[in-house]
Design a protein around this motif. Structure first.
Motif, short mmCIF file in Angstrom:
data_model
loop_
_atom_site.label_atom_id
_atom_site.label_comp_id
_atom_site.label_asym_id
_atom_site.label_seq_id
_atom_site.Cartn_x
_atom_site.Cartn_y
_atom_site.Cartn_z
N ASP A 156 0.86 -1.18 0.00
CA ASP A 156 0.00 0.00 0.00
C ASP A 156 0.89 1.23 0.00
O ASP A 156 1.83 1.33 0.80
CB ASP A 156 -0.90 0.01 1.25
CG ASP A 156 -1.96 -1.08 1.21
OD1 ASP A 156 -2.48 -1.36 0.12
OD2 ASP A 156 -2.25 -1.66 2.27
N ARG A 169 0.10 -5.73 3.22
CA ARG A 169 -0.96 -6.65 3.64
C ARG A 169 -0.79 -7.98 2.93
O ARG A 169 -0.46 -8.02 1.74
CB ARG A 169 -2.34 -6.06 3.32
CG ARG A 169 -2.70 -4.85 4.15
CD ARG A 169 -4.10 -4.36 3.79
NE ARG A 169 -4.11 -3.71 2.48
CZ ARG A 169 -5.21 -3.58 1.71
NH1 ARG A 169 -6.36 -4.09 2.13
NH2 ARG A 169 -5.15 -2.96 0.56
N THR A 176 -10.53 -4.40 -1.54
CA THR A 176 -9.92 -3.37 -0.69
C THR A 176 -8.62 -2.83 -1.28
O THR A 176 -7.96 -2.01 -0.65
CB THR A 176 -9.63 -3.94 0.71
OG1 THR A 176 -8.59 -4.94 0.62
CG2 THR A 176 -10.87 -4.57 1.32
N VAL A 177 -8.26 -3.29 -2.48
CA VAL A 177 -6.97 -2.93 -3.07
C VAL A 177 -7.18 -1.96 -4.23
O VAL A 177 -7.84 -2.29 -5.21
CB VAL A 177 -6.22 -4.19 -3.56
CG1 VAL A 177 -4.91 -3.80 -4.25
CG2 VAL A 177 -5.96 -5.13 -2.40
#
Length: 258
Positions: A156, A169, A176-177
């Protein structure tokens, strides 16, 4: 940061359960990619990036990799084998803890996993350049298909600085990416990483390098390098087949111009 005399650590201590029973005798890092074992490609990459010493961390019971490294050393390659000390725990950070006394005096050092090969490019050298600009750590990454990101660790980055890492992560939900930037097993680290190399619940009690670098990114300047080489791995049977196909395709390209 001085580029002279730096040390690279190559990890080759995994048990490769997907390749058993073969890997019970021969470590997966010895699987050939072309005419050389995978670990030989990785060592050559480190030396090509200027490493004066390459330390290969092996399983305590492994006789195969150390014997191969003896041959390379006789050929003048600055490489040695050191058996992991499992008293430091299990995980991909165990090799660094085993070598802590040797690495603590280094300004920085490289880390490469011996079952991942980068074909072409000069990525490790470019990462050294980034570290020389003052970064506390540099981690390699590559964009992958968004649908596949759940199989990887994801980097991230800061929304206002695409080269600054704010976290790592493991196998996230693709929803969520924002950018499917997968971790590639090449790092430039400073001795400050040792303060974060401890067993964690997030890594099921193992000493995990990705977790440690993710924690470092919260408190220090961690940068990402997007690789230019082709990343292949011998870590599992299907991807090993892909590694062989990619290698020979790249070898055939020059001939196509004649």
């Amino acid at each position: 940061m001085s580029r002279a005399g730096w040390t690279a650590v190559v990890t080759a201590a995994g048990h490769a359960t997907r390749f058993r029973p073969f890997s019970a005798i021969v470590p997966k890092e010895m699987l050939p990619v072309g005419h050389r074992p995978a670990v030989h490609h990785v060592i050559a990459e480190c030396v090509g990036a200027g490493a004066a010493t390459v330390i290969v961390a092996t399983r305590p019971d492994d006789l195969v990799v150390p014997a191969y490294l003896d041959v390379l050393r006789d050929d003048g390659i600055p490489v040695e084998a050191v058996a992991e000390d499992l008293g430091h725990g299990y995980g991909n950070g165990t090799a660094l803890l085993t070598l802590r006394d040797r690495l603590a005096a280094e300004e920085s050092f490289g880390v490469a996993f011996g079952d991942d090969v980068l074909l072409g490019g000069r990525d490790l050298g470019a990462m050294r350049d980034l570290a020389s600009d003052g970064a506390d750590a540099v981690i390699a990454a590559q964009l992958v298909d968004h649908a596949d990101i759940a199989a990887f660790g994801v980097v991230d980055v800061h929304p206002d600085d695409p080269d600054r890492v704010i976290g790592i992560r493991q196998r996230p939900d693709p929803a969520t990416v924002a950018e499917p930037l997968a971790v590639v097993s090449r790092l430039i680290l400073r001795p400050s990483i040792f303060d974060l190399l401890t067993p964690t619940e997030r890594a099921r009690g193992e000493v995990d390098l990705g977790v440690a670098v993710g924690e470092l990114a919260r408190i220090a300047d961690v940068r990402v390098h997007r690789i230019t080489g082709r990343w292949v791995t011998v870590g599992e049977p299907r991807r090993y087949l892909e590694a062989l196909q990619t290698y020979w395709q790249l070898q055939a390209k020059p001939a196509a111009h004649h």
